[in-house]
Design a protein around this motif. Structure first.
Motif, PDB file in Angstrom:
ATOM      1  N   ASP A  17       0.860  -1.182   0.000  1.00  0.00           N
ATOM      2  CA  ASP A  17       0.000   0.000   0.000  1.00  0.00           C
ATOM      3  C   ASP A  17       0.895   1.230   0.000  1.00  0.00           C
ATOM      4  OD1 ASP A  17      -2.595  -1.218   0.179  1.00  0.00           O
ATOM      5  OD2 ASP A  17      -2.135  -1.715   2.266  1.00  0.00           O
ATOM      6  N   VAL A  18       0.646   2.165  -0.915  1.00  0.00           N
ATOM      7  CA  VAL A  18       1.361   3.436  -0.935  1.00  0.00           C
ATOM      8  C   VAL A  18       0.454   4.484  -0.304  1.00  0.00           C
ATOM      9  CG1 VAL A  18       2.431   5.205  -2.368  1.00  0.00           C
ATOM     10  CG2 VAL A  18       2.695   2.790  -2.967  1.00  0.00           C
ATOM     11  N   LEU A  43      -0.882  10.505  -8.565  1.00  0.00           N
ATOM     12  CA  LEU A  43      -0.802   9.985  -9.930  1.00  0.00           C
ATOM     13  C   LEU A  43       0.592   9.424 -10.211  1.00  0.00           C
ATOM     14  CD1 LEU A  43      -2.814  12.726 -11.854  1.00  0.00           C
ATOM     15  CD2 LEU A  43      -3.536  10.384 -11.326  1.00  0.00           C
ATOM     16  N   ALA A  44       1.622  10.095  -9.679  1.00  0.00           N
ATOM     17  CA  ALA A  44       2.978   9.555  -9.812  1.00  0.00           C
ATOM     18  C   ALA A  44       3.095   8.225  -9.073  1.00  0.00           C
ATOM     19  CB  ALA A  44       4.003  10.560  -9.278  1.00  0.00           C
ATOM     20  N   ALA A  45       2.436   8.131  -7.904  1.00  0.00           N
ATOM     21  CA  ALA A  45       2.457   6.876  -7.150  1.00  0.00           C
ATOM     22  C   ALA A  45       1.750   5.767  -7.919  1.00  0.00           C
ATOM     23  CB  ALA A  45       1.808   7.077  -5.782  1.00  0.00           C
ATOM     24  N   GLN A  46       0.686   6.112  -8.629  1.00  0.00           N
ATOM     25  CA  GLN A  46       0.007   5.108  -9.453  1.00  0.00           C
ATOM     26  C   GLN A  46       0.937   4.521 -10.513  1.00  0.00           C
ATOM     27  OE1 GLN A  46      -3.606   6.936 -11.070  1.00  0.00           O
ATOM     28  NE2 GLN A  46      -4.812   5.439  -9.941  1.00  0.00           N
ATOM     29  N   ARG A  47       1.898   5.329 -10.974  1.00  0.00           N
ATOM     30  CA  ARG A  47       2.804   4.892 -12.039  1.00  0.00           C
ATOM     31  C   ARG A  47       3.993   4.083 -11.523  1.00  0.00           C
ATOM     32  NH1 ARG A  47       1.361  10.193 -13.826  1.00  0.00           N
ATOM     33  NH2 ARG A  47       3.261  11.095 -12.945  1.00  0.00           N
ATOM     34  N   ILE A  48       4.068   3.859 -10.227  1.00  0.00           N
ATOM     35  CA  ILE A  48       5.121   2.992  -9.696  1.00  0.00           C
ATOM     36  C   ILE A  48       4.975   1.614 -10.326  1.00  0.00           C
ATOM     37  CG2 ILE A  48       5.980   1.858  -7.611  1.00  0.00           C
ATOM     38  CD1 ILE A  48       5.153   4.348  -6.036  1.00  0.00           C
ATOM     39  N   ARG A  49       6.076   1.066 -10.814  1.00  0.00           N
ATOM     40  CA  ARG A  49       5.987  -0.135 -11.642  1.00  0.00           C
ATOM     41  C   ARG A  49       5.575  -1.383 -10.858  1.00  0.00           C
ATOM     42  NH1 ARG A  49      10.594   2.154 -14.624  1.00  0.00           N
ATOM     43  NH2 ARG A  49      12.024   1.125 -13.195  1.00  0.00           N
ATOM     44  N   TYR A  50       6.087  -1.546  -9.655  1.00  0.00           N
ATOM     45  CA  TYR A  50       5.773  -2.755  -8.893  1.00  0.00           C
ATOM     46  C   TYR A  50       4.284  -2.729  -8.517  1.00  0.00           C
ATOM     47  CZ  TYR A  50       6.629  -6.695  -5.772  1.00  0.00           C
ATOM     48  OH  TYR A  50       6.610  -7.936  -5.178  1.00  0.00           O
ATOM     49  N   PRO A  51       3.564  -3.855  -8.654  1.00  0.00           N
ATOM     50  CA  PRO A  51       2.129  -3.878  -8.319  1.00  0.00           C
ATOM     51  C   PRO A  51       1.863  -3.396  -6.894  1.00  0.00           C
ATOM     52  CG  PRO A  51       2.768  -5.889  -9.456  1.00  0.00           C
ATOM     53  CD  PRO A  51       4.045  -5.161  -9.163  1.00  0.00           C
ATOM     54  N   HIS A  52       0.888  -2.525  -6.737  1.00  0.00           N
ATOM     55  CA  HIS A  52       0.604  -1.935  -5.434  1.00  0.00           C
ATOM     56  C   HIS A  52      -0.777  -1.286  -5.478  1.00  0.00           C
ATOM     57  CE1 HIS A  52       1.853   1.439  -7.904  1.00  0.00           C
ATOM     58  NE2 HIS A  52       1.232   2.241  -7.044  1.00  0.00           N
ATOM     59  N   ASN A  83      -4.813   5.092  11.568  1.00  0.00           N
ATOM     60  CA  ASN A  83      -6.166   4.859  11.076  1.00  0.00           C
ATOM     61  C   ASN A  83      -6.130   4.063   9.768  1.00  0.00           C
ATOM     62  OD1 ASN A  83      -9.173   5.583  10.922  1.00  0.00           O
ATOM     63  ND2 ASN A  83      -8.404   6.481   9.026  1.00  0.00           N
ATOM     64  N   ALA A  84      -5.232   4.455   8.863  1.00  0.00           N
ATOM     65  CA  ALA A  84      -5.135   3.768   7.565  1.00  0.00           C
ATOM     66  C   ALA A  84      -4.655   2.333   7.721  1.00  0.00           C
ATOM     67  CB  ALA A  84      -4.191   4.545   6.644  1.00  0.00           C
ATOM     68  N   LEU A  85      -3.767   2.096   8.680  1.00  0.00           N
ATOM     69  CA  LEU A  85      -3.267   0.734   8.895  1.00  0.00           C
ATOM     70  C   LEU A  85      -4.403  -0.229   9.223  1.00  0.00           C
ATOM     71  CD1 LEU A  85       0.024   1.303  10.912  1.00  0.00           C
ATOM     72  CD2 LEU A  85      -0.187   0.016   8.792  1.00  0.00           C
ATOM     73  N   MET A  86      -5.403   0.259   9.928  1.00  0.00           N
ATOM     74  CA  MET A  86      -6.510  -0.603  10.322  1.00  0.00           C
ATOM     75  C   MET A  86      -7.525  -0.808   9.200  1.00  0.00           C
ATOM     76  SD  MET A  86      -5.627  -1.472  13.270  1.00  0.00           S
ATOM     77  CE  MET A  86      -4.468  -0.947  14.531  1.00  0.00           C
ATOM     78  N   LEU A  87      -7.386  -0.056   8.110  1.00  0.00           N
ATOM     79  CA  LEU A  87      -8.366  -0.138   7.028  1.00  0.00           C
ATOM     80  C   LEU A  87      -7.788  -0.725   5.751  1.00  0.00           C
ATOM     81  CD1 LEU A  87      -9.991   3.398   7.522  1.00  0.00           C
ATOM     82  CD2 LEU A  87     -10.867   1.197   8.332  1.00  0.00           C
ATOM     83  N   THR A  88      -6.514  -1.105   5.780  1.00  0.00           N
ATOM     84  CA  THR A  88      -5.857  -1.662   4.602  1.00  0.00           C
ATOM     85  C   THR A  88      -5.211  -2.991   4.960  1.00  0.00           C
ATOM     86  OG1 THR A  88      -3.872  -0.361   5.100  1.00  0.00           O
ATOM     87  CG2 THR A  88      -5.447   0.597   3.548  1.00  0.00           C
ATOM     88  N   GLU A  89      -4.656  -3.678   3.948  1.00  0.00           N
ATOM     89  CA  GLU A  89      -4.191  -5.037   4.193  1.00  0.00           C
ATOM     90  C   GLU A  89      -2.806  -5.343   3.631  1.00  0.00           C
ATOM     91  OE1 GLU A  89      -7.182  -7.519   2.482  1.00  0.00           O
ATOM     92  OE2 GLU A  89      -8.669  -7.099   4.055  1.00  0.00           O
ATOM     93  N   GLY A  90      -2.144  -4.411   2.959  1.00  0.00           N
ATOM     94  CA  GLY A  90      -0.857  -4.691   2.331  1.00  0.00           C
ATOM     95  C   GLY A  90       0.194  -5.159   3.325  1.00  0.00           C
ATOM     96  N   GLU A  91       1.066  -6.076   2.882  1.00  0.00           N
ATOM     97  CA  GLU A  91       2.158  -6.543   3.748  1.00  0.00           C
ATOM     98  C   GLU A  91       3.136  -5.418   4.061  1.00  0.00           C
ATOM     99  OE1 GLU A  91       3.784 -10.606   2.437  1.00  0.00           O
ATOM    100  OE2 GLU A  91       2.860  -9.773   0.628  1.00  0.00           O
ATOM    101  N   PHE A  92       3.265  -4.481   3.118  1.00  0.00           N
ATOM    102  CA  PHE A  92       4.211  -3.379   3.271  1.00  0.00           C
ATOM    103  C   PHE A  92       3.507  -2.077   2.923  1.00  0.00           C
ATOM    104  CE2 PHE A  92       6.410  -7.219   2.042  1.00  0.00           C
ATOM    105  CZ  PHE A  92       7.362  -7.335   3.050  1.00  0.00           C
ATOM    106  N   MET A  93       4.015  -0.986   3.475  1.00  0.00           N
ATOM    107  CA  MET A  93       3.436   0.313   3.161  1.00  0.00           C
ATOM    108  C   MET A  93       4.532   1.324   2.891  1.00  0.00           C
ATOM    109  SD  MET A  93       2.022   0.232   6.892  1.00  0.00           S
ATOM    110  CE  MET A  93       1.741  -1.452   6.359  1.00  0.00           C
ATOM    111  N   MET A  94       4.408   2.006   1.771  1.00  0.00           N
ATOM    112  CA  MET A  94       5.278   3.118   1.417  1.00  0.00           C
ATOM    113  C   MET A  94       4.602   4.398   1.877  1.00  0.00           C
ATOM    114  SD  MET A  94       7.932   4.555  -0.043  1.00  0.00           S
ATOM    115  CE  MET A  94       8.701   3.187  -0.911  1.00  0.00           C
TER     116      MET A  94
END
Length: 650
Positions: A76-77, A94-103, A148-159
């Protein structure tokens, strides 16, 4: 070869520094002018400790090559925002959306703005804000937003990215591979600003910190989280949150038990305590308190411990009320004040501390003591119901969430990585007022952590890690040393009073080699990085550092509010705010006047030639350093006509 040279210079700097400062303490102090001599040697000792900590940091400077990112990781970014312009936040997203690794990209909008939500939805970007559960509860600024966001998302890692930090498409490819090591919880990358000219008038770039210092800390597994441009492991943060939850509850229970014992012992001083019934009941409560403390050490459930003690106290109160209510009226107002807002709801940890302080100091009647103990025990919230979110993975003990979080992760045995490559570019302050707001908040947050969780006493940290964190905190005490360094030459030039017994050959043979080698160490460790602007601001911002230390101390020790100031991401009005640097201007005026008066005294034979020469040179150095404020006040922001600063090289 570079590491060998750095270590050689570290050894020489420490040896020469200890030789000089020891001589200053033992042989050169002018005790007849102790009021300036002692502060000066204390300032020099402070500087020596600072240099030694820098040397220790440089001793294990680490340069890394990133391993390839493994496939299949979920990320999760997070882009944190409060009131930044929607266009700016959207550009970063929008730049974060263009990060190549799936996220998955998320905008964390603590301002709950409808235009921001609409823009996110229009571009398929996740949007999160606080729920109604946070109303009338502590919000904890950016840390609360992220928690707050940590409790609402599920990604193993967060940028984590600030609203202005535009990421490069390869940022995850270059950092995720470090998490192949299952003990790595954090990967931090540099913060670099695109709107800073080459001469860096506000000292925004930090080539020494985002380079040798973080690389050196990395060598000791102490590179720390800087709030943005960092990747964190969810598992590590959640463990941190759960451990912190348990620790906070345990602290409240221990504090309440300590207060219970103190209140009962004070109640024994009352004349009513001579009554056999009263004495028996006080004995029962004291034994129950001791038993509760033993059960706490044995690991019994906190709720069971407090429940059992409450029942004992309640029974004693009922028996006392039936026997004698004559002293009750005098205590009712104080008992009522023990609850938050005068009520009997759950107490926050700070309210528990204040309530126990009253329990321990007031002279209670036996009945008042037991009833007040009962009130505090009833108000302890094992469930932490005063919080919208009881589990807080990111630390909330200061106005900056980053350093305390990484220090706690290291204390739990997790590892960190500093990856020295610019993978996101941001916007620096473009006016003096914004820059000072930013620096003050950084310093206040760091000092809060020092006072609340001193790394030298932090369990779980190895000694090198403790010293690495302490080195950063120690640096913010430099404001007090700067005042002494400014005052000492003024005293001599105006009054002819030296803080040393004499400016003998011993002084120069010890002082000059130490200073030369010290500067060589900075130059070699920095590998040509332009660190002069940073050195200027470390002295020139002495009023900011002093304000940060004093306000943070008042906040921690006396509960004075500190507040949280979001650093504006756009220029704030006129730059000609000369009042913001009034202390520096006063210091410069005094230094210049002292130089003129000192030379005049020399001309009439009141000052010695050597002493005057040395102190005038000292004044000139101070004026050169402080002169940075003129450029800062007159800076009108980055126009693009200037030569921009170059990114930190990999």
């Amino acid at each position: 070869m570079h590491r060998f040279l750095v270590r050689l210079l570290v050894v020489l700097t420490v040896l020469l520094g200890v030789n000089y400062v020891a001589w200053r303490w033992l042989e050169s102090l002018n005790w007849s002018a102790w009021w300036i001599a002692v502060p000066l040697v204390l300032a020099e000792t402070y500087s020596l400790v600072d240099v030694m900590l820098f040397g220790l940091t440089m001793w294990r400077l680490k340069e890394r090559t990133p391993p390839p990112a493994p496939p299949g990781m979920t990320v999760d970014v997070f882009i944190t925002t409060y009131d930044e312009p929607v266009e700016m936040v959207l550009g970063t997203a929008l730049a974060a959306q263009r990060i190549r690794y799936p996220h998955r990209t998320w905008i964390l909008d603590d301002g709950a703005r409808a235009p921001m939500r609409e823009a996110a939805e229009r571009h398929g970007i996740g949007y999160l804000t606080r729920s109604a559960d946070w109303e009338d509860r502590p919000r904890h600024a950016k840390a609360g937003n992220l928690n707050n966001a940590l409790m609402l998302t599920e990604g193993e890692f967060m940028m984590i990215l600030d609203a202005d930090q535009v990421p490069e498409p390869e940022i995850l490819d270059r950092t995720l591979g470090y998490f192949n090591d299952r003990r790595v919880a954090l990967v931090q990358t540099p913060q670099w600003f695109v709107n800073v000219p080459e001469d860096d008038p506000l000292g925004s770039q930090a080539p020494l910190f985002y380079g040798p210092l973080q690389q050196g800390k990395d060598g000791w597994n102490a590179a720390f989280f800087c709030g943005s441009n960092a990747l964190l492991r969810r598992e590590a943060l959640m463990q941190l949150g759960l451990v912190g939850y348990v620790a906070e509850v345990e602290r409240s229970v221990r504090t309440a038990l300590r207060g219970s014992r103190a209140a009962v012992r004070r109640a024994r001083r009352s004349p009513q305590a001579a009554d056999p019934t009263v004495a028996r009941l006080l004995d029962e409560v004291e034994r129950a308190t001791d038993r509760a403390r033993e059960e706490l050490e044995a690991g019994r459930s906190y709720s069971e411990i407090t429940y059992g003690l409450r029942r004992t106290v309640e029974a004693a109160v009922q028996e006392l009320v039936a026997a004698d209510v004559s002293a009750l009226q005098a205590d009712l107002a104080e008992i009522e004040a023990l609850g938050p807002g005068g009520g009997h709801g759950p107490l926050t940890p700070d309210e528990v501390d204040r309530a126990v302080a009253r329990l321990s100091t007031r002279e209670w009647s036996p009945l008042g003591a037991l009833e007040s103990v009962h009130t505090v025990l009833e108000a302890i919230s094992v469930e932490r119901s005063e919080e919208a979110q009881p589990v807080m993975p990111l630390a909330t003990i200061s106005v900056t969430e980053d350093m305390a979080t990484s220090m706690r992760l290291h204390a739990l045995g997790w590892r960190s990585v500093y990856h020295h490559e610019v993978l996101a570019v941001g916007l620096a302050p473009e006016d003096l007022k914004t820059m000072l707001t930013q620096r003050l908040r950084w310093a206040q947050g760091t000092v809060q952590v020092l006072l609340r969780e001193n790394p030298l006493l932090k369990r779980g940290l190895r000694w090198p890690q403790r010293l690495m964190y302490f080195a950063t905190m120690w640096s913010y005490l430099s404001g007090f040393a700067a005042v002494v360094y400014i005052t000492a030459p003024i005293v001599y030039l105006l009054l002819g009073i030296l803080p040393v017994t004499s400016l003998s050959a011993d002084f120069f043979l010890r002082f000059i080699p130490f200073m030369v080698v010290n500067q060589l160490l900075f130059a070699v460790a920095g590998r040509g990085a332009k660190t002069w602007r940073g050195q200027q601001y470390s002295l020139a911002l002495f009023p900011t550092w002093i304000t940060a230390c004093t306000t943070a101390a008042r906040n921690v020790w006396f509960g004075r509010p500190l507040g949280f100031a979001v650093t504006p991401k756009v220029k704030q009005g006129s730059s000609r705010d000369w009042h913001l640097v009034r202390p520096q201007l006063v210091a410069m005026s005094l230094l210049a006047a002292a130089a003129v008066i000192g030379l005049s005294r020399l001309a009439v034979g009141l000052n010695e030639p050597l002493g005057t020469l040395v102190n005038v040179a000292w004044v000139v150095f101070d004026l050169i350093v402080l002169s940075v404020v003129f450029r800062a006040v007159r800076y009108d922001g980055f126009t693009g006509d200037e030569e921009p600063a170059r990114p930190v090289p990999d």
